[in-house]
Design a protein around this motif. Sequence first.
Motif, PDB file in Angstrom:
ATOM      1  N   GLU A 122      25.742  37.233  39.941  1.00 30.77           N
ATOM      2  CA  GLU A 122      27.183  37.535  39.851  1.00 30.77           C
ATOM      3  C   GLU A 122      27.548  38.628  40.842  1.00 30.77           C
ATOM      4  O   GLU A 122      26.872  39.662  40.914  1.00 30.77           O
ATOM      5  CB  GLU A 122      27.525  38.007  38.419  1.00 30.77           C
ATOM      6  CG  GLU A 122      28.996  38.378  38.270  1.00 30.77           C
ATOM      7  CD  GLU A 122      29.363  38.835  36.851  1.00 30.77           C
ATOM      8  OE1 GLU A 122      28.611  38.521  35.901  1.00 30.77           O
ATOM      9  OE2 GLU A 122      30.397  39.509  36.702  1.00 30.77           O
ATOM     10  N   ASN A 149      33.034  36.744  40.739  1.00 25.74           N
ATOM     11  CA  ASN A 149      33.858  37.031  39.554  1.00 25.74           C
ATOM     12  C   ASN A 149      34.889  38.108  39.846  1.00 25.74           C
ATOM     13  O   ASN A 149      34.971  39.113  39.145  1.00 25.74           O
ATOM     14  CB  ASN A 149      32.927  37.444  38.404  1.00 25.74           C
ATOM     15  CG  ASN A 149      33.651  37.511  37.076  1.00 25.74           C
ATOM     16  OD1 ASN A 149      34.728  36.940  36.918  1.00 25.74           O
ATOM     17  ND2 ASN A 149      33.063  38.218  36.120  1.00 25.74           N
ATOM     18  N   ARG A 183      35.611  32.625  40.037  1.00 22.60           N
ATOM     19  CA  ARG A 183      36.553  32.801  38.921  1.00 22.60           C
ATOM     20  C   ARG A 183      37.914  32.259  39.355  1.00 22.60           C
ATOM     21  O   ARG A 183      38.370  32.532  40.472  1.00 22.60           O
ATOM     22  CB  ARG A 183      36.676  34.308  38.623  1.00 22.60           C
ATOM     23  CG  ARG A 183      37.585  34.655  37.465  1.00 22.60           C
ATOM     24  CD  ARG A 183      37.878  36.155  37.506  1.00 22.60           C
ATOM     25  NE  ARG A 183      38.625  36.610  36.368  1.00 22.60           N
ATOM     26  CZ  ARG A 183      38.102  37.299  35.336  1.00 22.60           C
ATOM     27  NH1 ARG A 183      36.822  37.600  35.325  1.00 22.60           N
ATOM     28  NH2 ARG A 183      38.851  37.693  34.332  1.00 22.60           N
ATOM     29  N   ALA A 220      34.769  32.526  32.850  1.00 22.82           N
ATOM     30  CA  ALA A 220      34.208  33.531  33.760  1.00 22.82           C
ATOM     31  C   ALA A 220      33.757  34.742  32.938  1.00 22.82           C
ATOM     32  O   ALA A 220      32.687  35.315  33.177  1.00 22.82           O
ATOM     33  CB  ALA A 220      35.244  33.945  34.798  1.00 22.82           C
TER      34      ALA A 220
END
Lengths: 471, 471
Positions: B134, B157, B196, B232
Amino acid sequence: MKIRVLTIILCCFYAFSFSQEDESVLKTIYTTSLTNGMSYQWLDHLSNQIGGRLSGSKNAELAVQYTKAELEKLGLDKVWLQPVMVPKWVRGEKETAYIVTANKDHKINQDVNICALGGSVATPKDGITANVIEINTYKDLELLGEEKIKGKIVFINRSWNQELVSTFQAYGGCASERYNGAAEAAKYGAVGMIVRSLSSRQDDYPHTGSMSYGDLPVEKRIPSAAISTNDAVKLSDALKENKDLKFHFKQSCQQFEDVLSYNVIGEITGSEFPNEYIIVGGHLDSWDLGDGAHDDGAGVVQSMDVLRLLKESGITPKRSIRVVLFMNEENGLRGGRKYAEVAKEKNEKHVFALESDAGGFTPRGFSFDCSDLMFSKIEAWRPLFKPYLIHYFEKGGSGADIGPLKNDDIVLAGLRPDSQRYFDHHHAANDTFEHVNKRELELGAATMTALVFLVDKYGTETITNIKEIKD
Amino acid sequence: MKIRVLTIILCCFYAFSFSQEDESVLKTIYTTSLTNGMSYQWLDHLSNQIGGRLSGSKNAELAVQYTKAELEKLGLDKVWLQPVMVPKWVRGEKETAYIVTANKDHKINQDVNICALGGSVATPKDGITANVIEINTYKDLELLGEEKIKGKIVFINRSWNQELVSTFQAYGGCASERYNGAAEAAKYGAVGMIVRSLSSRQDDYPHTGSMSYGDLPVEKRIPSAAISTNDAVKLSDALKENKDLKFHFKQSCQQFEDVLSYNVIGEITGSEFPNEYIIVGGHLDSWDLGDGAHDDGAGVVQSMDVLRLLKESGITPKRSIRVVLFMNEENGLRGGRKYAEVAKEKNEKHVFALESDAGGFTPRGFSFDCSDLMFSKIEAWRPLFKPYLIHYFEKGGSGADIGPLKNDDIVLAGLRPDSQRYFDHHHAANDTFEHVNKRELELGAATMTALVFLVDKYGTETITNIKEIKD
């Protein structure tokens, strides 16, 4: 004389100028509301966990308890309930209605969507079935006279004026049909009154709202209901084909004795002028068909958040700031009247009152009920709001609940959100939480907080000064 | 020299002043749109009878035929199709994705909502299952380096900046993650990229949009998808608990050869200056997940209605007014480029272009891409718009499709509706007709028509004059 005028003007400019620091405070307020606001979460509870909050209902009581408890969590200086007796009207069973049409073989009943108007009496147990006379406004009744009306259901089919950009103006153009229609029709012997829903949209939702029988004796009162805009068209079309058709409707609403309820009040006591009050509010009651999310759950939670956002933004108000959640705006205004009555009894000096009761839509600005001079000073703050796309500062009405506070010294104001969608939902079953946008709601709360901050900081003393000079 | 400056200024004021007659024309335009507009009806068809209109699809073809036929009913002077080759990308089967988590007893797959980004390659037939890394922005890839990325799915994200009042600004802050993320992640050996969704709302809808592999060779391209904002958060939370979890996703999208499509164009030929062109437009293509009601069905029908409202309001334009429904804004901008290319070839003098591509919400005003001098003249019209609550006149961008027309002489403008709800729906399955409000849409069409009327009446000759004097 000239010198005096100059002094007043200078004093006003001094009192209402704003600083770069104010710009930064407004930025903090808006950022806090958009990233750390509580209004949406509160509204979710009020709409989805409690629901419609008609005065005198169990839900209204739950809403009083819930908002009081939430205000108590905010660390305000005071939170209390102000008792007020409110009317209790109950809808009863879901209404039924249909157009009775017949061809040579058999009767066909076409169902239509209606809802009883708030305050209406019930129909007899089996409903009413009668011929219908369609009119455009209750003022047409006089022209028709008793002969053409007696024994019939009066159908007031006044359409919404779509030309008007302000939907509130269009609403104002039909509101008296709903409010006075039944009482007027009854005078000419009508047995029922059906009004086209006061809505900007063509759909199947009937929209309720308050009505009054005025001084009509109880035995003369006739049941009244609103019909959805789609079904108003359907009924009108059916009448064009067959003016002798019959209409049936049934409703079992009831008026009870007044019951005890409350305004919910919270206060941050002023650090310099604790005896000057600024209030911000909305009404806690709503109609019973939807969740009252826009009308006026939005105004309630925004007003609650004003006090919270002031605290979160590190602002210590000089004046006492109160949030007032009024009970019974929809069918009585008892809460608004009670608050003003108590304020007068206690000789509390209210300098500013702001109401949010026009839905949780994108805020466009405010309308102000005050003197021209005062308004011109408030207008000087307009540039501060421009970054937030708040452009509308106009003189005009404020809010029903704060109206009873009106006097020469107070400035009354109403938040003015975008009005295009409000009457799609107003008083109908689709006034629900999912139709409220989080950011729009939060921008409204921030906009209210920003104005309260400025009024508190700069006061409204110019009015007083000028009065003193005049005196 | 001084005299010359004065002459210019006087000439500008003369050219851009407005009359009481203009007020009355605007009133007619707004009234006609609100009571007799066609935009809502057209949008209903475009959204509900046709639906999503991705370039190269059958629906895009149907939309070309439908809008051409509707324009032909309006009695314009010319209606034609302008051929343009467009990319054809097909989503294929609905994507599937889940987070693979495991406790000591068994595997648990948590389903999540994703959608392939437009232009993405497919996963292998059975999907991809890999560890996830991430990051907040693709720029973090360089810091991590190939060692930490290779063989993994990169999950970008980046959250939406809720502080910004303009949601377009917030969108701009994340758009490059979606557009460039996969190409950048692939350079470090990632096997997939999940971004996201670019949305202002927490919900379950994934939002698609265009992406590019830049000059990455075909064999290095990795599949990329958007994940809903709720999922997300879910994925990020799951990674906090177990950074070694695996993520699975499967998509079967395909890129085909370019296909022939069209811009749809209609024209009212100018009565005095037929060789000066004013254009108004939106884009006919949309993403495939919803109906493309706001993006940009709204702009299409509003633009069509501009020509109709001019006619209905009894206005005979001096200049030629064209509606241009551009094909392929979403994933190529081929229509916008083609229109500008042909206009240049034909040496057509375009003086003004207005695009509506920001949703069918309440119009707040316009942003203008033009010189400061020209802008100050246009601003003089602002009071005319105040009765319609149009306050926003600012310099800024216009619209993607009209961008290729930019030169020193043309004024480019974009309609600026309220932006708070736009990215709740943008490029997602909930961009559907029921989320468009009739009055909001119609106010937008009227606002565009009013501006086109003023530009046509007063022209943009001041710019030319000034240039001539300078020369």
